[in-house]
Design an enzyme around this catalytic site. Sequence first.
Site, PDB file in Angstrom:
ATOM      1  N   VAL A  48      23.864  18.144  26.311  1.00 17.02           N
ATOM      2  CA  VAL A  48      23.305  19.194  27.178  1.00 17.02           C
ATOM      3  C   VAL A  48      21.999  19.653  26.529  1.00 17.02           C
ATOM      4  O   VAL A  48      22.017  20.312  25.478  1.00 17.02           O
ATOM      5  CB  VAL A  48      24.286  20.373  27.322  1.00 17.02           C
ATOM      6  N   GLU A  49      20.893  19.263  27.146  1.00 16.71           N
ATOM      7  CA  GLU A  49      19.583  19.575  26.565  1.00 16.71           C
ATOM      8  C   GLU A  49      19.103  20.952  27.001  1.00 16.71           C
ATOM      9  O   GLU A  49      19.757  21.644  27.794  1.00 16.71           O
ATOM     10  CB  GLU A  49      18.594  18.467  26.956  1.00 16.71           C
ATOM     11  N   GLU A  60      28.740  15.277  21.051  1.00 14.09           N
ATOM     12  CA  GLU A  60      29.823  15.564  20.117  1.00 14.09           C
ATOM     13  C   GLU A  60      30.078  17.066  19.983  1.00 14.09           C
ATOM     14  O   GLU A  60      31.191  17.483  19.659  1.00 14.09           O
ATOM     15  CB  GLU A  60      29.507  14.962  18.740  1.00 14.09           C
ATOM     16  N   CYS A  91      24.842  10.660  15.622  1.00 11.74           N
ATOM     17  CA  CYS A  91      23.769  11.048  14.707  1.00 11.74           C
ATOM     18  C   CYS A  91      24.381  11.673  13.447  1.00 11.74           C
ATOM     19  O   CYS A  91      25.579  11.965  13.393  1.00 11.74           O
ATOM     20  CB  CYS A  91      22.790  11.999  15.393  1.00 11.74           C
TER      21      CYS A  91
HETATM   22  N1  THU Z   1      22.486  12.636  21.225  1.00  9.15           N
HETATM   23  C1  THU Z   1      23.825  12.903  21.311  1.00  9.15           C
HETATM   24  O1  THU Z   1      24.289  13.522  22.269  1.00  9.15           O
HETATM   25  N2  THU Z   1      24.637  12.472  20.306  1.00  9.15           N
HETATM   26  C2  THU Z   1      24.224  11.715  19.245  1.00  9.15           C
HETATM   27  O2  THU Z   1      25.004  11.445  18.343  1.00  9.15           O
HETATM   28  C3  THU Z   1      22.838  11.199  19.229  1.00  9.15           C
HETATM   29  C4  THU Z   1      21.888  11.936  20.116  1.00  9.15           C
HETATM   30  C5  THU Z   1      21.600  13.118  22.297  1.00  9.15           C
HETATM   31  C6  THU Z   1      20.765  14.307  21.928  1.00  9.15           C
HETATM   32  C7  THU Z   1      19.623  14.194  22.930  1.00  9.15           C
HETATM   33  O3  THU Z   1      19.987  14.868  24.118  1.00  9.15           O
HETATM   34  C8  THU Z   1      19.509  12.709  23.226  1.00  9.15           C
HETATM   35  O4  THU Z   1      20.689  12.115  22.694  1.00  9.15           O
HETATM   36  C9  THU Z   1      18.296  12.043  22.586  1.00  9.15           C
HETATM   37  O5  THU Z   1      18.230  12.320  21.238  1.00  9.15           O
END
Ligand code: THU
Length: 134
Positions: A48-49, A60, A91
């Site tokens: 969710v950005e 996560e 990540c």
């Molecule tokens: N993102 C995740 O949701 N989980 C991860 O482990 C890696 C990155 C999302 C964050 C962002 O909305 C998009 O991927 C690009 O970085």
Amino acid sequence: MPANDIDWPALEDAAKQAMARAYAPYSKFPVGAAALTEDGRIISGCNVENASYGLTLCAECALVGELHMTGGGRLAAFYCVDGQGNILMPCGRCRQLLYEFRAPGMQLMTTQGIKTMDDVLPDAFGPENLEETT
Ligand code: THU
């Protein structure tokens, strides 16, 4: 949990369904994560950005929220996908989030096959370190 007891296709499906709910208008990089709890629940989450980019919640984050909202417990297995449905590595920050709630021997589907939490976050800092101080 023994590897044979984990329904990886069900986790993959749950991760893809979660990915379809992502809110990623800025990166255009939807992510879905799913996990199997030790007591057999499948939980999931999407990213969710936010217009304030740095406030983005990774998939996560939603997943560990759902873990607690649905009864807590520990994570036995984890699967994460990108917008194409391909396996995505969590990540670094999210490996730490998952570590907190890992079941012994927690397994993750990775681009290099099934790995354990200790494989993807070796020598981790965790709740045990804080217990040493009390
Ligand atoms: N993102 C995740 O949701 N989980 C991860 O482990 C890696 C990155 C999302 C964050 C962002 O909305 C998009 O991927 C690009 O970085």
